[in-house]
Write an enzyme that holds these catalytic residues in place. Structure first.
Site, mmCIF file in Angstrom:
data_model
loop_
_atom_site.group_PDB
_atom_site.id
_atom_site.type_symbol
_atom_site.label_atom_id
_atom_site.label_comp_id
_atom_site.label_asym_id
_atom_site.label_seq_id
_atom_site.Cartn_x
_atom_site.Cartn_y
_atom_site.Cartn_z
ATOM 1 N N ASP A 114 -7.426 0.749 2.964
ATOM 2 C CA ASP A 114 -6.085 0.448 2.457
ATOM 3 C C ASP A 114 -6.057 -0.518 1.284
ATOM 4 O O ASP A 114 -4.991 -0.743 0.697
ATOM 5 C CB ASP A 114 -5.210 -0.114 3.593
ATOM 6 C CG ASP A 114 -4.794 0.971 4.563
ATOM 7 O OD1 ASP A 114 -4.486 2.084 4.107
ATOM 8 O OD2 ASP A 114 -4.777 0.707 5.779
ATOM 9 N N ASP A 178 -4.596 9.707 4.214
ATOM 10 C CA ASP A 178 -3.979 8.616 3.455
ATOM 11 C C ASP A 178 -4.939 8.030 2.416
ATOM 12 O O ASP A 178 -4.533 7.488 1.393
ATOM 13 C CB ASP A 178 -3.531 7.479 4.393
ATOM 14 C CG ASP A 178 -3.063 7.952 5.755
ATOM 15 O OD1 ASP A 178 -3.532 9.014 6.214
ATOM 16 O OD2 ASP A 178 -2.241 7.277 6.373
HETATM 17 N N1 GLY Z 1 -1.256 4.891 5.716
HETATM 18 C C1 GLY Z 1 -0.641 4.725 6.968
HETATM 19 C C2 GLY Z 1 0.556 5.557 7.157
HETATM 20 O O1 GLY Z 1 0.900 6.388 6.340
HETATM 21 O O2 GLY Z 1 1.200 5.339 8.165
#
Ligand code: GLY
Length: 401
Positions: A114, A178
């Site tokens: 992230d 993601d």
């Molecule tokens: N990247 C985490 C979500 O989309 O919840």
């Protein structure tokens, strides 16, 4: 009042089905975002280490997080977008304050993939708008840190180097959809003084994900588990979706946004064609009002929560995708769909208005564990504002990124 709203909303749904042009004023919605963010600031954000993340359904207080949280970059990103739109120094001051609070992220190893979300949406926008060299140096260090999670055997970045149910790290390498968004930081770094290897990693991750993360109908698995040592794919699973074989709405939205961005950065046609495929399956399966349920295969549709955040990510991506597609009919379809999504999101049904100080209602974070269900969530606001700004730039004939 209620009757007036029902008539208005029905007209909007009708419009979603047929009428071709945008009928809402983008400046009006951007002013709305400024007004809502002003309310949040005026209610007191003295400490930039306490960053707005979400407002639970029925509540009015922001749940706040610190710089370690994966969502920490969205609020500073909103401040930068507000500054870009308004040119008001007040937003720049807030953006600088909140972006500065994220600098410690590069002082230690990445706790997960992230890092790209965290620094690129915040400091990345800050650098784009100010060219401040302190921001540049943080971004380059962040790219370096993120690249350390790349596993050359698997050909992808390790998304979760920690315990998450179902992934069994460290035994198994895992990559989530993601993760595509975090590649933007690597592409940026490769062009701005960082190692060229960052570009190669981003491309390899995109290709491997294209091969392993999608079913034959181009719907995506949320996560893929690989053998850490051999890099061989073990299986596709879900974490935040309904089931291993379902299309989790936000996961698909990350795929749409991600492959559109990868095409922008590489100009490799395989990514453009793939971006269209993952987009088309999403668009074909949307409900009438173009805002998806949290998972396209959730068992109790239409009595399931929506995920406005997925719609915001897709609206922003579709505007960009429409600038790349050479078939004019298809390009128009993407742009018009994005405009309709933004019109629906800008309606009384989806805007928070006086209910709370966020921009939007009805996003769903993690339905299986009951987290942030039918809530206001900061990344919905961020991508909504980004999409509005992109639309404004398109209407003014400007480059959108
Ligand atoms: N990247 C985490 C979500 O989309 O919840």
């Amino acid at each position: 009042m209620r009757l007036k709203f029902i008539i208005w909303f029905s007209a909007l749904i009708l419009f979603a089905g047929c009428a071709p042009e945008t009928f809402f004023d983008v400046n009006e919605q951007l002013d709305y975002c400024i007004a809502q963010a002003t309310k949040t600031i005026d209610s007191g954000l003295p400490d930039p280490s306490r960053i707005p993340r979400s407002i639970a359904n029925g509540k009015t207080e922001w749940r706040k997080v610190n710089y370690r949280d994966w969502t920490c970059g969205f609020w500073p990103g909103i401040m930068w977008y507000n500054y870009e739109y308004s040119k008001d120094e007040k937003w720049k001051n807030e953006a600088v304050r909140f972006s500065g609070a994220l600098f410690p992220l590069v002082d230690s190893a990445a706790i997960d993939h992230d890092l790209g979300f965290q620094v690129y949406c915040s400091i990345g926008n800050g650098y784009r708008l100010t060219k401040d060299t302190a921001y540049k140096s943080i971004l380059l260090r962040a790219a370096d840190t993120l690249s350390k999670l790349f596993n050359p055997k698997a050909g992808t970045i390790l998304s979760w180097p920690r315990e998450v149910p179902g992934v069994d790290w460290p035994l198994r390498h895992n990559t989530i959809m993601d993760n595509m968004i975090n590649l933007e930081l690597l592409f940026w770094a490769a062009k701005n003084g960082g190692s060229k290897i960052f570009y190669d990693i981003a491309v390899k991750h995109s290709v491997t994900t294209m091969q392993n993360h999608f079913r034959p109908d181009f719907t995506s698995y949320h996560a893929v588990i690989y053998d850490t040592t051999t890099g061989k794919k073990i299986k596709g699973i879900t974490h935040q979706g309904f089931s291993d074989s379902s299309m989790w709405a936000r996961g698909q939205s990350w795929a749409i946004y991600g492959y559109t961005m990868v095409y922008r950065e590489t100009k490799d046609k395989q990514f453009l064609s793939f971006a269209q495929k993952v987009t088309d399956v999403y668009l074909q399966n949307l409900p009438k009002d173009l805002i998806p349920y949290w998972d396209f295969n959730a068992p109790n549709i239409p009595n399931e929560p929506k995920d406005a955040s997925a719609a915001c990510v897709v609206a922003s991506a579709l505007l960009e995708l429409s600038t790349f597609v050479t078939d004019k009919t298809k390009a128009d379809e993407y742009r018009i769909k994005a405009e309709k999504m933004l019109a629906i999101l800008s309606s009384e049904k989806y805007q928070s208005g006086n209910i709370n100080n966020a921009f939007l209602l009805h996003s769903t974070g993690h339905k299986p564990n009951g987290g942030e269900v039918d809530a206001s969530i900061i990344y919905a606001d961020y991508y909504y504002l980004e999409a509005l700004l992109r639309l404004k730039k398109m209407q003014e004939g400007k480059n959108i990124y």
